[in-house]
Scaffold this active site. Structure first.
Site, PDB file in Angstrom:
ATOM      1  CG  HIS A  77      -0.474   0.348   2.501  1.00 33.41           C
ATOM      2  ND1 HIS A  77       0.011  -0.592   3.363  1.00 33.41           N
ATOM      3  CD2 HIS A  77      -0.318   1.540   3.126  1.00 33.41           C
ATOM      4  CE1 HIS A  77       0.434   0.002   4.467  1.00 33.41           C
ATOM      5  NE2 HIS A  77       0.253   1.301   4.355  1.00 33.41           N
ATOM      6  CD  GLU A  81       1.206   8.899  -0.766  1.00 33.40           C
ATOM      7  OE1 GLU A  81       0.445   9.757  -1.220  1.00 33.40           O
ATOM      8  OE2 GLU A  81       0.945   8.225   0.253  1.00 33.40           O
ATOM      9  CG  ASP A  82       5.712   6.414   1.368  1.00 30.99           C
ATOM     10  OD1 ASP A  82       5.364   7.532   0.949  1.00 30.99           O
ATOM     11  OD2 ASP A  82       5.234   5.876   2.378  1.00 30.99           O
TER      12      ASP A  82
END
Ligand code: MN
Length: 512
Positions: A77, A81-82
């Protein structure tokens, strides 16, 4: 391949082995390897390797026995984004279903409580006199909740995001105090109510209790002081009640489980504020719970209890005949028990207990009953999500239509979509305010929703920093910035682009 965090990994796969096939476990091992490589070198604020967080989120998802795709998405998840890995790579390797879930979770990170509200709200709540602020705060959080659901689309996305937040709350001590307060407020106002509407009692209770000390520190410490001794006294007392009940149950030949259950601190605080802070009025600080096999046995046990101890009038609640809006079922009664002490007793079947703790997640996990018809399941989900208050009716009708179109319950359950918000979209202003617009709305609708002057002079817009024409159709989560020129004025063809009645009325007036 990588095996640098064997303990975390072993805990997760032990849980998974209890209900997934060996081939599923192999697939999930490959997903974990990918996540581990992607997050390699990253650490959490606590100093732990980053991968421990997605593993912990997946473990929570596994506690609710959700399916393989949901587990994979929980492990991945935070990757888009990271890390340097993209959603495209995830789709290529693990398929569209998993990538879709990961994308949903990533988008939800935009749904954030505004920082200034997190600071203001505790003070307003404590003062209790600025009704106007309360109302606009309530409006803001209600929009956030709706937006959360609208952007989730698949109910599994909501469940992953709840697991993500639960693990972040379990480790919140590592953050600096100001950040803790905002996240705790957001958890209390957005996440816990959603867990509650989905009927996931265990998660709601834990989210609230983890947030409480950070969102309302003074109230929390005062309450702890207040209840500490009373609580210990009642735990000892309930143990006595438990033994008496077990003896009676054995006498009438019923096999039942009896345990004490301490009320969660946050819900105790809410209840106390409704009861003039008088602890003597709280009869379920520690309650007794009796779990039996059948509905008949529930009523039989209620009769037995009322013959043993006199019930308080008006305190008998039959949530079996009249379930709560989120589906909760149980019998509650309050009696003058042994020694005349007033105490609450809850009676329910094992299945009711299971649904009270797992809520909507139980529909994936619960194998012991025949598949429900989609419409029944849908009605249950509908009630859980939106409650029964009248002004949500349009969504309900949408939802009902969706259900009728699907004949295979297993298929429907797999991707429990939340497209009952399909007529609305939620977008952001550059400073994080949220606007709720009709779907297919354009920057023109957005501009007029803010101010008629902004609408009258708009020439174009930047969406997420990129320049687009006025005909651009806004999407959920877009950050919209309007560009203006003084000499611009509304044109007749804008009527083809504007969807909201407010924008259309302004344009019509201006061009006529
Ligand atoms: Mn996360």
């Amino acid at each position: 391949m990588f095996n640098r965090f064997p303990k975390h990994e072993r805990n997760l796969f032990d849980k998974l082995a209890a209900y997934l096939a060996p081939s599923d476990l192999d697939e999930l091992r490959a997903v974990l390897d990918f996540a581990e490589v992607s997050h390699a070198g990253q650490v959490r604020r606590s100093g732990e390797p980053y991968i421990t967080h997605p593993i912990a989120a997946a473990e929570i998802v596994a506690d609710y026995r959700l399916d393989k795709a949901t587990l994979a998405a929980a492990l991945l998840h935070d990757v888009p984004e990271d890390t340097d890995r993209t959603l495209g790579e995830i789709e290529e390797r693990f398929g569209q279903e998993i990538a879709g879930l990961v994308d949903g979770v990533t988008k939800l990170s935009q749904v954030r409580l505004k920082k200034n509200w997190a600071d203001v709200y505790p003070k307003v709540a404590a003062a209790g006199d600025r009704q106007e602020n309360f109302n606009s705060f309530d409006r803001h959080v209600e929009t956030l909740r709706k937006m959360f659901l609208a952007m989730s689309q698949d109910i599994r996305v909501v469940l992953i995001k709840l697991a993500d937040r639960l693990h972040n709350m379990r480790t919140i001590e590592a953050l600096e105090p100001e950040k803790r307060s905002r996240i705790a407020q957001e958890t209390l106002q957005v996440y816990a109510p959603l867990a509650s509407r989905l009927g996931i009692g265990t998660m709601k209770g834990e989210l609230e209790d983890l947030s409480f000390p950070h969102a309302h520190p003074d109230e929390y410490h005062a309450l702890k002081q207040l209840v500490f001794r009373e609580y210990r006294k009642r735990v000892r007392y309930i143990e006595r009640v438990r033994r008496i009940l077990l003896k009676r149950l054995a006498k009438i030949g019923l096999r039942a489980e009896v345990h004490g259950r301490a009320k969660h601190m946050y819900s105790l605080w809410k209840k106390l504020t409704r009861n003039d802070d008088n602890l003597a009025k709280i009869h379920d600080l520690v309650a007794t719970r009796i779990i039996v096999e059948s509905v008949e046995e529930c009523y039989q046990v209620l009769g037995m209890v009322h013959r043993m101890w006199r019930p308080l009038p008006g305190r008998i609640k039959d949530y079996i005949a009249f379930p709560k809006p989120n589906g909760y079922q149980s019998l509650h009664t309050t009696v003058f028990a042994s020694g005349g002490m007033i105490t609450e007793i809850q009676i329910r079947t094992r299945q009711m207990h299971y649904f009270a703790e797992f809520g909507i997640a139980a529909h994936w996990a619960y194998k012991e009953q025949p598949d429900e018809a989609p419409q029944t399941l849908l009605a249950r989900v509908k009630n859980r999500l939106v409650g029964t208050s009248g002004h949500h009716v349009e969504w309900l009708e949408e939802l009902a239509k969706t259900g009728q179109a699907i004949s295979d319950p297993a298929e429907w359950r797999k991707g429990l979509t939340l497209d009952f918000f399909q007529d609305r979209i939620f977008v952001f202003t550059p400073n994080g305010d949220i606007l709720d617009l009709p779907s297919h709305a354009t920057p023109i609708d957005f501009a007029y929703a803010i101010h008629s002057d902004l609408g009258d002079h708009c020439t174009g817009a930047k969406i997420n920093g990129r320049i687009v024409p006025l005909s651009y159709q806004l999407e959920n989560g877009d950050i919209v910035e309007i560009m203006t020129q003084k000499k611009t004025s509304p044109r007749r063809d804008w009527l083809n682009l504007a969807k909201s009645s407010k924008a259309r009325a302004h344009i019509r007036r201006a061009v006529n």
